[in-house]
Design an enzyme around this catalytic site. Structure first.
Site, mmCIF file in Angstrom:
data_model
loop_
_atom_site.group_PDB
_atom_site.id
_atom_site.type_symbol
_atom_site.label_atom_id
_atom_site.label_comp_id
_atom_site.label_asym_id
_atom_site.label_seq_id
_atom_site.Cartn_x
_atom_site.Cartn_y
_atom_site.Cartn_z
ATOM 1 N N ARG A 1 0.866 -1.175 0.000
ATOM 2 C CA ARG A 1 0.000 0.000 0.000
ATOM 3 C C ARG A 1 0.906 1.228 0.000
ATOM 4 O O ARG A 1 1.873 1.304 0.750
ATOM 5 C CB ARG A 1 -0.893 -0.015 1.243
ATOM 6 C CG ARG A 1 -1.901 1.128 1.315
ATOM 7 C CD ARG A 1 -2.716 1.008 2.587
ATOM 8 N NE ARG A 1 -3.598 -0.141 2.538
ATOM 9 C CZ ARG A 1 -4.894 -0.073 2.245
ATOM 10 N NH1 ARG A 1 -5.434 1.097 1.968
ATOM 11 N NH2 ARG A 1 -5.637 -1.160 2.233
ATOM 12 N N GLY A 2 0.618 2.213 -0.913
ATOM 13 C CA GLY A 2 1.456 3.404 -0.994
ATOM 14 C C GLY A 2 0.657 4.619 -1.390
ATOM 15 O O GLY A 2 -0.579 4.611 -1.395
ATOM 16 N N PHE B 1 0.134 5.959 -4.236
ATOM 17 C CA PHE B 1 -0.664 5.903 -5.455
ATOM 18 C C PHE B 1 -1.782 4.881 -5.377
ATOM 19 O O PHE B 1 -2.667 4.881 -6.218
ATOM 20 C CB PHE B 1 0.216 5.569 -6.658
ATOM 21 C CG PHE B 1 1.057 6.719 -7.087
ATOM 22 C CD1 PHE B 1 0.488 7.847 -7.639
ATOM 23 C CD2 PHE B 1 2.427 6.681 -6.919
ATOM 24 C CE1 PHE B 1 1.263 8.915 -8.033
ATOM 25 C CE2 PHE B 1 3.198 7.745 -7.311
ATOM 26 C CZ PHE B 1 2.627 8.873 -7.865
ATOM 27 N N ASP C 1 11.856 4.375 -9.919
ATOM 28 C CA ASP C 1 11.991 3.767 -8.599
ATOM 29 C C ASP C 1 12.818 2.490 -8.689
ATOM 30 O O ASP C 1 12.409 1.424 -8.231
ATOM 31 C CB ASP C 1 10.618 3.473 -7.996
ATOM 32 C CG ASP C 1 10.654 3.414 -6.465
ATOM 33 O OD1 ASP C 1 11.687 3.823 -5.884
ATOM 34 O OD2 ASP C 1 9.673 2.977 -5.852
#
Length: 688
Positions: free
Chosen positions: A22-23, A25, A138
Site C-alpha cells: 500500500r502506498g 498511489f 523507482d
C-alpha cells in the site's frame, strides 16, 4: 464487486488473495484469474492521495493503453494483462513473477562479475523503456526480482502514472511529481525528488543498487568527498574501471552523470567478466562466491617450478589455437550479425548508401536472410527508390512471410506508389499478428485515405493515437501521405500532431540532430520558415556536418540569403558527394539567383546522374538551358520532366515559353492551356 467464500472478485474474474503493498498511489494485491485456471496475477488499484481524480483517470487510462502494448515486448518486465474500472476505482492487472526480491538477497556482498552481469541485464531493460519514453523512477532492490524460472532479473512495480509522457506539459506532470514525491530517498537523485526526473535518474537508482550489492552498504551510509563523489574504501576490492563507472552513474549532478544507458554499455565493454551466468539456486544459502578459490586455482601451476610453467604455456597455446579455429568456423555466423547492426546504425544516422552496403554484405553471406533483404529495402526506401525497395521486401517476405517490419514497410511503399488496396492488405496481415502495432494502424489509415475512405482512415489514426500518442515520425509519415492524396490543407492537422510530438521528444532528447532536422521540415510544411531555420540550426549546433540539416538550411535561405544557402549546399555536397539533393539545390541557386547558368548546368547534370527520375532537376535544367537560349536542348529537358511528372504546372508553363521561343506558337498555346488546367495563373502567362 462480487465475493466468493469471503474473497473479493474484481472485474468479474480476479479473486483477491491478499494485499501485497500500500502506498501513495494506491494498493497492490495478489490475485487469481478465475477465467484462466486460477493463475496468479498482480492487481494495482489507482488511488492517488494528492491528485485531481479526473486528471488521474485520463492519464491512467491513456497510459494503461500504452503500457499494455509496449511492455508486452520485453521479457524482463511484468506483462500487463488488463485494465478496468469498477465502482469509481481504476485497476491494472499484470503478470505475477515468482522469484526472490533483491531486497532479500542483500545479506552478503556480491562478487564483482555477478554485479556486472546484473548491471548489464537491468541496463537492457532501461534501454528498452527509455526508447519508448518511459522512466521507471523507482529502481531499487525491492523493485527487482530474480526470476525462478530462468534466473533472469525482472524490473517490477510499474504504475501507469509513472510513465513520463513527453506530450503532456509540465504542469500535468507536476501534479504527480511535486505534490507526491516519486522515488525512494537514497536510490532517487535530487532532481527526481524535486519533481524533474530524466532518463539518467533511473541510471542513478541502478548505480546505487549495484554499489549496495557490491559493498553491502546502504546508499544512505555511503561516504562522499567534498566534491560529492563516492569514496571507495580499499576493503571493497573494486577495480578502478568498475569504480569509475559506478561513480559516474551516481554523480549527484545530472549533467555530469551518464545521460543514456548506451554510454554505460560502451564503458562496460572494457571490463572482462570471467563468468556471467547467474544461477537462481546460488542464492538459496550464500550469495557470495569466494573469489579466493579462483585465484588459488590459477596460481597452482606456478608453484612447482619451470615444468609446470612449460606445461601451462603449452596448454595456453593449444587453447589459443582452438579458439582461433572456433572463431574461423563461426565467423560466417557472427559477421552477418555485425553487418546487420552496422546497417541499422547507418539507417538511423540517415546514411542509406552506407546502410545498403552493410546489408548487401549480409545477403552475400546469407542469401536467405530475411533481415538482410529487409534492410536493403529500408535503405532504398530511405533513398526514394520505391520499386527497388518493394522488390527487396518481397524477397524478405518470401523467406519469412509474417515478417512484421517488412510487411509494414512494404505497405508504405505500396501507398507511395498509389497501390492502396495492396498496402491495406499488407498492414491487415500485420494486425492479425499484433492488433496493437502502431505502424500498421498508421499505414492502414494512409491506405484508407488513398482509397477515399476518410472515416475509416480517421478511425485508424485514432486507434494509433490511443496506443502511442507520442511518436512524431508516425504523424509525419501520415502527413506526407495525405498531402499527396488530398493536398496540404488536409495534411496540416497531422503535421501539427507531428510538431507537438517532436517538441515533446526534443525536451527529452535535446542532442538529437535528426529530430531537430525533422522538426524543421515539419515547420516548413506548416509555412513557418524562420522557426524551421532555427530548428535546422539547432541540429547543426549538435553536429555541424549533419547533412539533412544543411539541406534544410540551404532550402530556407535560398530566398533571403542565397550566398549562405550556397555555402550550405556546398558543404552538404562535400559530406555526401553521391547524393543528388545538394547538387540540385546548388544548381537552382546558381541559375535563379546568381545567373551562372553554365555552372548551374554542371550541378544539375550531377544531380540527374545520381537520380535520373528526379523531375525538378530536369525542369531546372530546362530553365537554365532556356536562359542560355539553347532552346532545343531546353525542350528535351522539359519533355523529360513532363514524362516524369505530367501534372506539374510549372513544367507545362516553361515548356510553353520554350516552344514560343522556337516559333511553335500552336504547340506553345497547348502547353500553356495545360498549365492553366493544372492551376497555373493565366495572368502570369504571355499574352498572344
Amino acid at each position: 464487486m462480487k465475493t466468493t467464500r469471503g474473497k473479493k472478485i474484481l472485474g468479474g474474474r480476479y479473486k483477491i488473495v491478499r494485499e501485497i503493498a500500500r502506498g501513495g498511489f494506491g494498493i497492490t494485491y495478489l490475485a487469481e484469474d478465475t477465467q484462466a485456471s486460477n493463475s496468479p496475477c498482480v492487481i494495482k488499484k489507482l488511488d492517488p492521495q494528492n491528485a485531481d481524480i479526473e486528471t488521474a483517470k485520463i492519464l491512467f487510462k491513456r497510459e494503461a493503453n500504452a503500457l499494455f502494448h509496449l511492455l508486452q515486448q520485453n521479457q524482463q518486465i511484468p506483462k500487463y494483462f488488463d485494465y478496468f474500472e469498477e465502482e469509481e476505482s481504476y485497476y491494472l492487472v499484470q503478470e505475477y513473477i515468482e522469484g526472490k526480491s533483491l531486497q532479500n538477497l542483500l545479506d552478503n556482498k556480491w562478487p564483482r562479475d555477478r554485479v556486472i552481469t546484473f548491471i548489464r541485464e537491468i541496463l537492457e531493460i532501461l534501454r528498452y523503456l527509455h526508447r519508448i519514453n518511459i522512466i521507471h523512477r523507482d529502481v531499487k532492490p525491492s523493485n527487482i526480482m530474480l526470476r525462478k524460472e530462468d534466473s533472469k532479473f525482472v524490473l517490477i512495480d510499474f504504475g501507469a502514472v509513472k510513465q513520463l509522457d513527453p506530450r503532456y506539459p509540465s504542469p500535468q506532470q507536476q501534479l504527480y511529481t511535486t505534490q507526491t514525491m516519486i522515488g525512494t530517498p537514497g536510490y532517487a537523485p535530487r532532481e527526481q525528488l524535486a519533481g524533474k526526473p530524466g532518463y539518467n535518474s533511473d541510471i542513478y537508482g541502478l548505480g546505487m543498487t549495484a554499489i549496495q550489492l557490491l559493498t553491502g552498504i546502504h546508499p544512505k551510509h555511503l561516504r562522499r568527498d567534498i566534491q560529492d563523489q563516492i569514496i571507495w574504501s580499499d576493503e571493497f576490492n573494486v577495480d578502478h574501471l568498475l569504480a569509475s563507472i559506478l561513480t559516474k552513474m551516481v554523480d549527484s549532478n545530472p549533467d555530469e552523470r551518464y545521460q543514456y544507458v548506451d554510454e554505460i554499455f560502451r564503458d562496460l565493454e572494457q571490463i572482462t567478466v570471467v563468468n556471467e551466468h547467474i544461477n537462481y539456486n546460488d542464492f538459496t544459502t550464500n550469495t557470495e562466491i569466494e573469489s579466493s578459490q579462483l585465484s588459488e586455482f590459477t596460481a597452482r601451476p606456478y608453484e612447482s617450478g619451470s615444468l609446470f610453467k612449460l606445461w601451462y604455456l603449452l596448454i595456453a597455446l593449444g587453447a589459443a589455437g582452438i579458439i582461433l579455429i572456433v572463431i574461423e568456423l563461426i565467423n560466417p555466423f557472427i559477421r552477418p550479425l555485425y553487418y546487420l547492426h552496422q546497417g541499422d546504425t547507418f539507417l538511423n544516422l540517415r546514411q542509406p548508401e552506407k546502410a545498403n552496403n552493410e546489408f548487401q554484405k549480409v545477403t552475400d553471406i546469407q542469401p536467405y536472410s530475411a533481415e538482410g533483404w529487409r534492410g536493403r529495402g529500408d535503405a532504398l526506401l530511405s533513398s526514394g527508390r520505391l520499386l527497388g525497395a518493394l522488390g527487396y521486401y518481397e524477397k524478405a517476405l518470401n523467406i519469412q512471410p509474417n515478417y512484421i517490419k517488412a510487411l509494414n514497410n512494404k505497405g508504405k511503399v505500396l501507398s507511395k506508389l498509389g497501390r492502396y488496396q495492396e498496402a491495406l492488405d499488407a498492414h491487415e496481415k500485420v494486425l492479425r499478428q499484433n492488433e496493437n502495432d502502431v505502424d500498421a494502424w498508421s499505414g492502414k489509415g494512409v491506405a484508407y485515405f488513398g482509397l477515399g475512405k476518410k472515416k475509416e482512415a480517421k478511425d485508424a489514426f485514432e486507434k494509433m493515437k490511443q496506443i502511442r500518442p507520442d511518436i512524431p515520425y508516425a504523424w509525419q509519415e501520415i502527413g506526407f501521405a495525405i498531402e499527396i492524396v488530398e493536398g496540404p490543407n488536409a495534411a496540416k492537422p497531422y503535421f501539427e500532431e507531428a510538431l507537438g510530438a517532436f517538441e515533446a521528444f526534443l525536451k527529452q532528447h535535446p542532442q538529437d540532430p535528426i529530430a531537430w532536422t525533422d522538426q524543421g521540415f515539419i515547420l516548413q510544411k506548416l509555412i513557418r520558415p524562420q522557426d524551421a531555420l532555427v530548428s535546422y540550426q539547432k541540429a547543426l549546433d549538435v553536429d555541424k556536418n549533419f547533412y539533412e540539416a544543411l539541406i534544410g538550411k540551404g532550402n530556407i535561405l535560398s530566398g533571403e540569403n542565397p550566398q549562405e544557402a550556397l555555402l550550405a549546399f556546398n558543404r552538404a555536397s562535400e559530406i555526401r558527394p553521391d547524393a543528388y539533393q545538394p547538387w540540385y539545390g546548388r544548381g537552382v541557386l546558381l541559375t535563379q539567383r546568381f545567373q551562372k547558368h553554365e555552372e548551374a548546368l554542371q550541378s544539375l547534370d550531377k544531380a540527374i546522374a545520381k537520380k535520373n527520375d528526379f523531375s525538378p532537376a530536369w525542369l531546372s535544367k530546362g530553365i537554365a538551358l532556356s536562359e542560355l537560349k539553347r532552346y532545343n536542348e531546353a525542350l528535351a529537358a522539359l519533355d523529360k520532366a513532363k514524362e516524369l511528372q505530367p501534372k506539374d504546372k510549372y513544367v507545362w508553363a516553361n515548356r510553353g515559353d520554350v516552344l514560343q521561343s522556337l516559333g511553335k506558337k500552336a504547340e506553345a498555346q497547348e502547353s500553356y492551356n495545360k498549365a492553366v488546367e493544372l492551376g497555373f495563373p493565366r495572368d502570369q502567362l504571355p499574352k498572344n
